[in-house]
Design a protein around this motif. Sequence first.
Motif, mmCIF file in Angstrom:
data_model
loop_
_atom_site.group_PDB
_atom_site.id
_atom_site.type_symbol
_atom_site.label_atom_id
_atom_site.label_comp_id
_atom_site.label_asym_id
_atom_site.label_seq_id
_atom_site.Cartn_x
_atom_site.Cartn_y
_atom_site.Cartn_z
ATOM 1 N N HIS A 1 0.734 -1.172 -0.030
ATOM 2 C CA HIS A 1 -0.003 0.119 -0.016
ATOM 3 C C HIS A 1 0.948 1.262 0.046
ATOM 4 C CE1 HIS A 1 -3.263 2.788 1.096
ATOM 5 N NE2 HIS A 1 -4.203 1.733 0.757
ATOM 6 N N SER A 2 0.530 2.271 -0.721
ATOM 7 C CA SER A 2 1.162 3.561 -0.663
ATOM 8 C C SER A 2 1.356 4.211 0.515
ATOM 9 C CB SER A 2 0.461 4.676 -1.761
ATOM 10 O OG SER A 2 -0.703 4.898 -1.261
ATOM 11 N N GLU A 3 0.395 3.828 1.500
ATOM 12 C CA GLU A 3 0.806 4.360 2.851
ATOM 13 C C GLU A 3 1.065 3.427 3.866
ATOM 14 O OE1 GLU A 3 -3.238 6.276 3.770
ATOM 15 O OE2 GLU A 3 -3.080 7.665 1.893
ATOM 16 N N PHE A 4 1.933 2.532 3.423
ATOM 17 C CA PHE A 4 2.418 1.361 4.224
ATOM 18 C C PHE A 4 3.263 2.076 5.330
ATOM 19 C CE2 PHE A 4 6.238 -1.062 5.148
ATOM 20 C CZ PHE A 4 5.949 -2.441 5.517
ATOM 21 N N THR A 5 2.748 1.238 6.768
ATOM 22 C CA THR A 5 3.436 1.813 7.879
ATOM 23 C C THR A 5 4.203 0.241 8.514
ATOM 24 O OG1 THR A 5 1.933 3.066 8.226
ATOM 25 C CG2 THR A 5 3.166 2.453 10.244
ATOM 26 N N ASN A 6 5.367 0.597 8.676
ATOM 27 C CA ASN A 6 6.059 -0.485 9.264
ATOM 28 C C ASN A 6 6.562 -0.270 10.950
ATOM 29 O OD1 ASN A 6 7.728 -2.981 9.587
ATOM 30 N ND2 ASN A 6 9.290 -2.606 8.139
ATOM 31 N N HIS A 7 6.151 -1.145 11.749
ATOM 32 C CA HIS A 7 6.448 -1.072 13.067
ATOM 33 C C HIS A 7 7.655 -1.695 13.541
ATOM 34 C CE1 HIS A 7 2.606 0.982 13.558
ATOM 35 N NE2 HIS A 7 1.881 -0.048 12.793
ATOM 36 N N ASP A 8 8.537 -2.258 12.670
ATOM 37 C CA ASP A 8 9.508 -2.899 12.716
ATOM 38 C C ASP A 8 10.694 -1.839 13.425
ATOM 39 O OD1 ASP A 8 12.162 -4.143 13.009
ATOM 40 O OD2 ASP A 8 11.823 -5.136 11.073
ATOM 41 N N PRO A 9 11.039 -2.188 14.912
ATOM 42 C CA PRO A 9 12.004 -0.950 15.252
ATOM 43 C C PRO A 9 13.338 -0.931 14.865
ATOM 44 C CG PRO A 9 11.910 -2.776 16.802
ATOM 45 C CD PRO A 9 10.976 -3.018 15.575
ATOM 46 N N PRO B 1 16.548 0.078 12.722
ATOM 47 C CA PRO B 1 16.929 0.925 12.031
ATOM 48 C C PRO B 1 16.762 1.166 10.668
ATOM 49 C CG PRO B 1 18.316 1.105 13.889
ATOM 50 C CD PRO B 1 17.407 -0.443 13.865
ATOM 51 N N VAL B 2 17.150 -0.072 10.074
ATOM 52 C CA VAL B 2 17.205 -0.315 8.386
ATOM 53 C C VAL B 2 16.015 -0.785 7.937
ATOM 54 C CG1 VAL B 2 19.637 -0.669 8.544
ATOM 55 C CG2 VAL B 2 18.203 -2.582 8.822
ATOM 56 N N ASP C 1 8.519 2.707 3.664
ATOM 57 C CA ASP C 1 7.510 3.014 2.491
ATOM 58 C C ASP C 1 7.837 1.993 1.627
ATOM 59 O OD1 ASP C 1 9.504 4.127 1.085
ATOM 60 O OD2 ASP C 1 9.148 6.101 2.515
ATOM 61 N N PRO C 2 7.001 2.041 0.508
ATOM 62 C CA PRO C 2 7.203 1.099 -0.503
ATOM 63 C C PRO C 2 8.568 1.343 -1.175
ATOM 64 C CG PRO C 2 5.029 1.882 -0.906
ATOM 65 C CD PRO C 2 5.688 2.656 0.238
ATOM 66 N N GLU C 3 9.131 2.573 -1.448
ATOM 67 C CA GLU C 3 10.233 2.893 -2.166
ATOM 68 C C GLU C 3 11.663 2.619 -1.307
ATOM 69 O OE1 GLU C 3 11.186 3.805 -5.431
ATOM 70 O OE2 GLU C 3 8.952 3.499 -5.392
ATOM 71 N N SER C 4 11.553 2.953 -0.028
ATOM 72 C CA SER C 4 12.534 2.151 0.852
ATOM 73 C C SER C 4 12.554 0.731 0.976
ATOM 74 C CB SER C 4 12.577 3.009 2.335
ATOM 75 O OG SER C 4 11.399 2.643 3.135
ATOM 76 N N MET C 5 11.385 0.131 0.586
ATOM 77 C CA MET C 5 11.362 -1.193 1.081
ATOM 78 C C MET C 5 12.169 -1.911 -0.332
ATOM 79 S SD MET C 5 8.096 -3.946 0.932
ATOM 80 C CE MET C 5 7.486 -3.311 2.295
ATOM 81 N N LYS C 6 12.059 -1.254 -1.361
ATOM 82 C CA LYS C 6 13.002 -1.643 -2.565
ATOM 83 C C LYS C 6 14.471 -1.669 -2.274
ATOM 84 C CE LYS C 6 9.359 -0.398 -5.827
ATOM 85 N NZ LYS C 6 9.038 0.698 -6.774
ATOM 86 N N GLN C 7 14.807 -0.514 -1.736
ATOM 87 C CA GLN C 7 16.229 -0.491 -1.107
ATOM 88 C C GLN C 7 16.470 -1.478 -0.053
ATOM 89 O OE1 GLN C 7 18.887 1.360 -2.283
ATOM 90 N NE2 GLN C 7 20.092 0.175 -1.036
ATOM 91 N N PHE C 8 15.563 -1.687 0.882
ATOM 92 C CA PHE C 8 16.017 -2.855 1.854
ATOM 93 C C PHE C 8 16.198 -4.162 1.249
ATOM 94 C CE2 PHE C 8 14.350 -6.086 4.724
ATOM 95 C CZ PHE C 8 15.096 -5.657 5.984
ATOM 96 N N ILE C 9 15.252 -4.590 0.136
ATOM 97 C CA ILE C 9 15.513 -5.785 -0.372
ATOM 98 C C ILE C 9 16.867 -6.046 -1.097
ATOM 99 C CG2 ILE C 9 14.594 -7.632 -2.206
ATOM 100 C CD1 ILE C 9 12.990 -7.404 0.336
ATOM 101 N N PHE D 1 23.010 -2.434 10.553
ATOM 102 C CA PHE D 1 22.500 -3.191 11.387
ATOM 103 C C PHE D 1 23.508 -4.384 11.755
ATOM 104 C CE2 PHE D 1 20.356 -7.556 12.207
ATOM 105 C CZ PHE D 1 19.782 -7.190 13.488
ATOM 106 N N LEU D 2 24.164 -5.020 10.631
ATOM 107 C CA LEU D 2 25.382 -5.618 10.924
ATOM 108 C C LEU D 2 26.759 -5.210 10.079
ATOM 109 C CD1 LEU D 2 23.835 -9.361 10.174
ATOM 110 C CD2 LEU D 2 24.825 -8.289 12.405
#
Length: 146
Positions: free
Chosen positions: A31-39, A41-42, A46-54, A95-96
């Motif tokens: 969803h464009s208004e995605f909220t991640n409650h994972d504490p 830091p990385v 949002d969807p764009e930062s998820m692409k970078q995370f992958i 993170f590591l």
Amino acid sequence: MSTTANKDIVRRFYEEVFNQRNVNAIDELVHSEFTNHDPTPVASRDPESMKQFIHTITQAFPDHHHAIEDLIAEGDKVVMRCTLTATHQGRFPGFLEMPPTGKSICQRQIHILRVQDSKVAEHWVIRDDLTMMQQLGLIPQPEMAV
């Protein structure tokens, strides 16, 4: 949406985005208004930062795989119990921050995802990071009594 449809969305999200590294599926499944409650830091916010995370997690753990053990749904929420397996082959910025160890991890995880408009809109996670750090040799494992 039905709970079965919501489980199918979550299954596709982990299979296509994480296991197959298909970042283009994020546009369809998150969803464009995605909220991640994972504490962590990385963690993606949002969807764009998820692409970078992958991309980042794949550099650190090129063979990472989420094996889904259970999917349980009620209303707009889906609970997934899974096992993450991976081999530490690169740095994981934020993170590591260490050279790759070449060691394998096997981490138990529980995710709760809220589905809205046929997309993942919210995420919570509980992971066994302590065991992962022990498996990587960052924290000593307790000695077993004989």
